[in-house]
Scaffold this active site. Structure first.
Site, PDB file in Angstrom:
ATOM      1  NE  ARG A   1      -0.409  -0.696   0.905  1.00  0.00           N
ATOM      2  CZ  ARG A   1      -0.763  -1.941   0.810  1.00  0.00           C
ATOM      3  NH1 ARG A   1      -1.924  -2.338   1.145  1.00  0.00           N
ATOM      4  NH2 ARG A   1       0.128  -2.984   0.522  1.00  0.00           N
TER       5      ARG A   1
ATOM      6  CG  HIS B   1       6.363   4.232  -3.156  1.00  0.00           C
ATOM      7  ND1 HIS B   1       7.223   5.217  -2.309  1.00  0.00           N
ATOM      8  CD2 HIS B   1       5.341   5.033  -3.849  1.00  0.00           C
ATOM      9  CE1 HIS B   1       6.507   6.296  -2.560  1.00  0.00           C
ATOM     10  NE2 HIS B   1       5.534   6.155  -3.197  1.00  0.00           N
ATOM     11  CD  GLU B   2       5.164   2.633   1.560  1.00  0.00           C
ATOM     12  OE1 GLU B   2       4.817   1.533   1.882  1.00  0.00           O
ATOM     13  OE2 GLU B   2       6.204   3.148   1.913  1.00  0.00           O
ATOM     14  N   GLY B   3       3.007  -1.079  -2.142  1.00  0.00           N
ATOM     15  CA  GLY B   3       1.946  -2.061  -2.912  1.00  0.00           C
ATOM     16  C   GLY B   3       1.821  -1.463  -4.104  1.00  0.00           C
TER      17      GLY B   3
ATOM     18  CD  GLN C   1      -2.508  -0.679  -2.768  1.00  0.00           C
ATOM     19  OE1 GLN C   1      -3.350  -0.665  -2.247  1.00  0.00           O
ATOM     20  NE2 GLN C   1      -1.281  -0.840  -2.199  1.00  0.00           N
TER      21      GLN C   1
END
Lengths: 590, 590
Positions: A310, A449-451, A456
């Site tokens: 992140r 991407h990545e959450g 978040q």
């Protein structure tokens, strides 16, 4: 005009003046480094980024990774060359301890170096970042035998790494992972399993750059009755290599490539594990993998890599924004259009107030984004090397609190910087002849991407503020208070008051949260996170203005606080006010 | 789920209930139309849009217009078929008076019908919109002989139209146009000229759909000494056809095609007039054109078409946003992911608060955008057909005031709707497999063409509010006051107060403007325009909630006023506050 991809003087200021890198370097862990060696390394990163990564930026967009008839993924050869140069110069190993063949570089320096590669070509650099994150996870969680077998290959670039989490039916919700890992005894690499399942959105899932690939795969070990355990607690982590130690191909097939809006140079695969149609290691179906850590620890271990990823996404977002800003300045200084004096000659568009506003706004946002990430990287170093356990724990808490903002604010507002870059270029910026068009498309991935931003927001409000009670905030509050105190004496009292008002309102939100109905805070979580990120950015720019004492940094702080900080109140007010009614889209569609 | 591209019940509400179309239809000009015929026509538009325009939406993005070796532009055959169906159904002629072979349709109805085509395929529809706008300009400004020679071909679809304004060195600044028109006497079509120059960004500049093309070209007639007059007052307008009346090719060459991020189906050309390398009509160099209107009137005449084109861009933006919203609802209702009850089954993502917020926000913004454009279309009808000259003049003034917001607010916030659509689709939305990806790229053009957002900001603040003193505002103020009064009695008093506060602050900005330094208002003009657009949208949604009395419209108004209207204050505060310092990018780069 700066010659470096990230302005060297800015990075110098942020690292040495604002984040006090020299004090960090005085710690025993970093005894091999000094200001000079750091500058040399950053200079090297910039040179390799400009010479090896930047030239194929556009080509990597035009010539997408392709799936061959044999089922392998081919990527642009220039990407492979760039990554070999990267590994040969030692950047893959740089953040690792000397015991692993690395330079033991502070994360702050490593992150700054990474920014040059992201600014030059985020999709080629993406392969390296995944590999470093993967190796770091192994160093911290794998057995000595696993580390010895896998990590050195990653650090010399002969193996790249991936993280295989999502599945077609489980994107944001990892509890629904259905990949199955069945025990097959022990061998010299530990507990051995056979994996079957489909993994989606795997960046670098296949490519023909590195000799092999080390996949980190989240899967579930079935219970005795063959059913998979429910929820995320049943998740375990496995190292599943493309090639087994003896060289045999593992049972992993590329089922498809995703064709994306941007970020095209990084292959993105649907991977089938254990289909047995193409490869059957040892004559049996099921991809061979080794358990990393203990059963059921999968998500906990992966969180470490995910949090690191992140920050990496945030650094990518900040770097893409920084490059777009630099291109915008260059264009606006040279493109003649319109007049200030109607009888005079056309002027460079940078002379028009609206363009100057856009350029200033871009710079303030992009540099704030960069600042947030470098600040977090400094916290990584403090978490790992601060003098006392308390100081390390404090840094860890604050890092956890800031990570959702570091990922999201940079991605969302980086996109705005990239959109402004197109606007400054006018029609030209909308054509594929100019890099700003591609930078905008690349940047659009980062809120996903990545959450996603929504994930978040829930992490920030639901976990960090509510469940963990805002742990880490006290350290930030001290820093903010110090900045506010200093601002009074340095002609930035008005800006300090504005920051103070936003900060206090954020604290009021935090106080109010436990009393709010769940549906209310869940509905405003992303707005609260956005407000927090904006407040954080305002604090950093104000703090930097006080540290630097330069006109430029003073203007950036003043501009941001007048123009952007008011947005923070909106998010906080939505949390503090009555719940805003939403349409119900679940029944008969409205 | 609605079956129509724009929800039929929504359009029905906006046209008949909110904008009182039946009262408009009672005017003599529209005696041929009634509620039933309007509904039938809108149904026909939707059907042709779905059957002929929608199916090749993605293909038109993948198979871009191409320049043949012979120098001609080839576009996707399906676009041609769709446009022929469009013309055959009478849509090209529909807004024109029956004397021209049209239906004499109110602009409000024409605009609503146009929305279906834009929602289905904005780039194919773009050719039609340009042609209609071009023909309208001719009907109002050309000589009877010119109208007879050119307009019927456009209305039957055998000739398409363009507007040729920009040049490589003159994008937003038309004063710098250098295309030269040299007199060549009179003929049956009027004053004949030979044109030489390069025109940039010409949408539909060449294509192989229509038998010929009618270019409207801004150029300058040289003074006696051969020099071109300075400024915009020297601009004249010329009709320059691709083929001369006898069929001979005119001296117009396609020098290149622009390759865009989106909006790819509409060819976008660099046109060279009068090069003489390929065609030499009558054996001489110089493209043959006829003066439209009088010398020096070029910009004044063109403004009419530009303002119409600006509303068209706004309608395109609103329609693209509406389609993305519909796709988002569909996806969110069917995509299972995550749980409300941790022990329960996965739910459709529409059930998650953050997704419901995104969907509601999309709908509020998209429907507000649509409302702004339809409101303006109603003003066009009032300008042309209201009972008294005063009423017509009043409508004209308000239309002028609203046009910058109609173009810009819809484009900028439409883009947000499209971005949210990607976010709701997650990783899938970022792939080219889903239309929301393309809709986002298409939408990104709208803040640029037909006058960038920056240009619209200057037009709104510098011309409409300052130079023209906010003429038209009194009519809007009356409407707003009426809405505020009604809101008190219908349980929306809080929303009314919030709107009132924003509206009053906007009026304060207008009062303050004449006292502000030029650099200050020029630097905040786009922020003021954005705040005005947001206030306007809030008023419309509130007014609609009062008219409809439905839960849905009430929720949309409440949501927008709570969540979006606060943004308006930011823009107004920037204007009312002290000037915010900007970096100077014109000297040594900061």
């Amino acid at each position: 005009m700066t010659d470096t991809l990230l302005p060297a003087d800015l990075v110098d200021f942020l690292l040495f003046d604002w984040l006090e890198l020299e004090s960090l370097l005085s710690r025993p862990r970093f005894a091999d480094h000094d200001r000079e060696s750091v500058s040399a390394l950053l200079g090297l990163a910039d040179r390799i980024a400009r010479e090896e990564f930047l030239p194929h930026y556009k080509t990597a967009d035009q010539v997408e990774p392709r799936l061959t008839a044999e089922g392998d993924v081919e990527v642009l050869p220039q990407a492979g060359e760039a990554l070999r140069a990267y590994a040969e110069a030692g950047f893959m190993a740089a953040p690792f301890a000397t015991g692993h063949g690395g330079l033991g570089l502070p994360e702050l320096v490593h992150m700054a170096a990474t920014g040059s590669f992201f600014a030059a070509n985020v999709t080629t650099a993406g392969y390296a970042m995944l590999t470093v994150g993967n190796a770091r996870l192994l160093v911290h969680n794998a057995s000595p035998a696993q580390i010895e077998a896998f990590v050195p290959k990653q650090l010399d670039g002969s193996a790249f790494g991936t993280m295989c989490l999502s599945e077609p039916q489980a994107g944001s919700s990892l509890a629904d992972v259905r990949t199955r890992a069945v025990a097959e005894g022990q061998d010299e690499l530990g507990a051995r399993y056979r994996l079957t399942g489909n993994k989606m959105w795997i960046s670098g899932g296949d490519q023909n750059i590195s000799a092999t690939i080390h996949h980190l795969v989240l899967a579930k070990i079935p219970d005795a009755d063959g059913t998979l355990p429910e929820g995320t607690r049943g998740l375990s982590l496995f190292l599943v290599p493309k090639h087994l130690p003896g060289g045999e191909r593992n049972d992993i097939a590329v089922a498809g490539l995703n064709h994306k809006m941007g970020y095209r140079g990084t292959s993105n695969c649907l991977l089938n594990f254990g289909e047995g149609t193409r490869f059957r290691p040892g004559g049996q179906a099921g991809a061979v993998g080794w358990l990393v850590g203990k059963p059921g620890q999968g998500l906990a271990i992966m969180f470490h890599m995910m949090n690191e990823a992140r920050l990496g996404v945030g650094m990518g977002a900040a770097s893409i924004a920084m490059r777009a800003q630099a291109l915008s300045v260059e264009y606006a200084r040279t493109r003649l259009q319109g007049r200030i004096d109607p009888a005079g000659a056309p002027v460079a568009i940078a002379a028009h107030a609206d363009v100057a506003r856009m350029l200033t706004r871009q710079r303030a946002i992009a540099e704030a984004a960069l600042s947030i990430i470098l600040f977090c990287a400094r916290l990584v170093d403090d978490r790992d090397t601060a003098e006392t356990p308390e100081a390390r724990a404090r840094a860890d808490r604050l890092l956890g609190l800031l990570t959702p903002a570091a990922k999201t604010w940079t991605s969302e507002w980086g996109l705005e910087v990239n959109s402004i870059a197109i606007q400054i270029h006018g029609g030209y910026g909308y054509t594929r002849d100019f890099d700003v068009e591609q930078l905008y498309r690349d940047q659009r991935l980062n809120p996903i991407h990545e959450g996603t931003t929504g994930i978040q927001g829930l992490d920030f409000v639901g976990r960090k503020l509510l469940k963990e009670g805002g742990a880490g905030l006290e350290m930030l509050a001290e820093r903010v208070a110090r900045t506010l105190e200093r601002a009074k004496g340095q002609g930035l009292a008005g800006e300090g008051q504005a920051l103070s008002a936003a900060w206090d309102k954020f604290l009021a939100v935090r106080e109010a949260l436990p009393m709010l109905p769940r549906a209310h805070w869940m509905g405003v979580a992303t707005e609260v996170l956005d407000g927090f990120g904006t407040t954080l950015a305002a604090w950093m720019l104000l703090d930097q203005a006080l540290v630097a004492g330069s006109d430029e940094r003073r203007i950036l702080a003043q501009f941001f606080i007048a123009s952007e900080l008011p947005r923070a109140h909106r998010g906080f007010d939505l949390a503090l006010g009555n719940p805003v009614p939403l349409l119900d889209f679940t029944g008969d569609a409205p």
